[in-house]
Structures are given as structure tokens and as C-alpha cells.
Design a protein around this motif. Sequence first.
Motif, PDB file in Angstrom:
ATOM      1  N   LYS A  46       0.871  -1.180   0.000  1.00 47.31           N
ATOM      2  CA  LYS A  46       0.000   0.000   0.000  1.00 47.31           C
ATOM      3  C   LYS A  46       0.904   1.225   0.000  1.00 47.31           C
ATOM      4  CE  LYS A  46      -3.674  -2.196   2.635  1.00 47.31           C
ATOM      5  NZ  LYS A  46      -4.515  -2.151   3.851  1.00 47.31           N
ATOM      6  N   THR A  47       0.774   2.047  -1.034  1.00 46.03           N
ATOM      7  CA  THR A  47       1.619   3.228  -1.144  1.00 46.03           C
ATOM      8  C   THR A  47       1.044   4.371  -0.303  1.00 46.03           C
ATOM      9  OG1 THR A  47       0.456   4.096  -3.072  1.00 46.03           O
ATOM     10  CG2 THR A  47       2.286   2.582  -3.485  1.00 46.03           C
ATOM     11  N   THR A  48       1.848   5.395  -0.102  1.00 43.61           N
ATOM     12  CA  THR A  48       1.401   6.534   0.691  1.00 43.61           C
ATOM     13  C   THR A  48       0.265   7.299   0.023  1.00 43.61           C
ATOM     14  OG1 THR A  48       3.149   7.894  -0.292  1.00 43.61           O
ATOM     15  CG2 THR A  48       3.623   6.854   1.824  1.00 43.61           C
ATOM     16  N   ASP A  49       0.110   7.141  -1.295  1.00 47.07           N
ATOM     17  CA  ASP A  49      -0.990   7.826  -1.984  1.00 47.07           C
ATOM     18  C   ASP A  49      -2.239   6.951  -2.110  1.00 47.07           C
ATOM     19  OD1 ASP A  49      -0.181   6.063  -3.936  1.00 47.07           O
ATOM     20  OD2 ASP A  49       0.140   7.583  -5.483  1.00 47.07           O
ATOM     21  N   GLY A  50      -2.255   5.803  -1.408  1.00 40.24           N
ATOM     22  CA  GLY A  50      -3.451   4.975  -1.354  1.00 40.24           C
ATOM     23  C   GLY A  50      -3.549   3.865  -2.383  1.00 40.24           C
ATOM     24  N   GLN A  51      -2.583   3.762  -3.265  1.00 43.14           N
ATOM     25  CA  GLN A  51      -2.595   2.686  -4.253  1.00 43.14           C
ATOM     26  C   GLN A  51      -2.263   1.359  -3.570  1.00 43.14           C
ATOM     27  OE1 GLN A  51      -3.267   2.815  -7.637  1.00 43.14           O
ATOM     28  NE2 GLN A  51      -3.911   4.911  -7.261  1.00 43.14           N
ATOM     29  N   GLU A  52      -2.888   0.301  -4.048  1.00 48.41           N
ATOM     30  CA  GLU A  52      -2.596  -1.032  -3.526  1.00 48.41           C
ATOM     31  C   GLU A  52      -2.166  -1.935  -4.675  1.00 48.41           C
ATOM     32  OE1 GLU A  52      -5.401  -2.907  -0.930  1.00 48.41           O
ATOM     33  OE2 GLU A  52      -6.051  -0.990  -0.103  1.00 48.41           O
TER      34      GLU A  52
END
Length: 75
Positions: A46-52
Motif C-alpha cells: 500500500k503506497t502513501t498515496d493509497g494505491q494497492e
Amino acid sequence: MDPIKLLQIKKLITGFKSRHVRFFKFLEDMRVRGIQEGTVIEIQVKTTDGQEYVSNFKVLPEDIEFLTNIQNLSR
């Protein structure tokens, strides 16, 4: 492989282990239990920008050989 580079890599791994103790406890548990052929390994990021991102693979005999060799290198 260059012995100096091996020492540098070992230092980096030691630092990573000290920052991520739970992850290495998990890996140790898996080593003790043993990862068998047919086991499914799944990784989720899970990235800091909300992508999974999720990926998985079924362990093959060649993967067991690879993991065993990696384990032996770290000793």
C-alpha cells in the motif's frame, strides 16, 4: 563476488533487520516451519498515496532450491 561488497551488503541487511524486526520474525517462523512446494506466497503493498498492489505465486521446486541457497549465503 567481491568480499568488500559482501561485507557492505551484510551491513545493509543487519540495518534492515534492526528496523523491521517483525518482518524477520515472520521469515524465521516460515524458515522453521518450512515453505513447501505448492505454498502460495502473497505480497501486498500500500503506497502513501493509497494505491494497492498485490501479487502472489505458488512455490515450485526451483523456488525451494533458490530459498535454500539464499539462506545458506546468509550464514
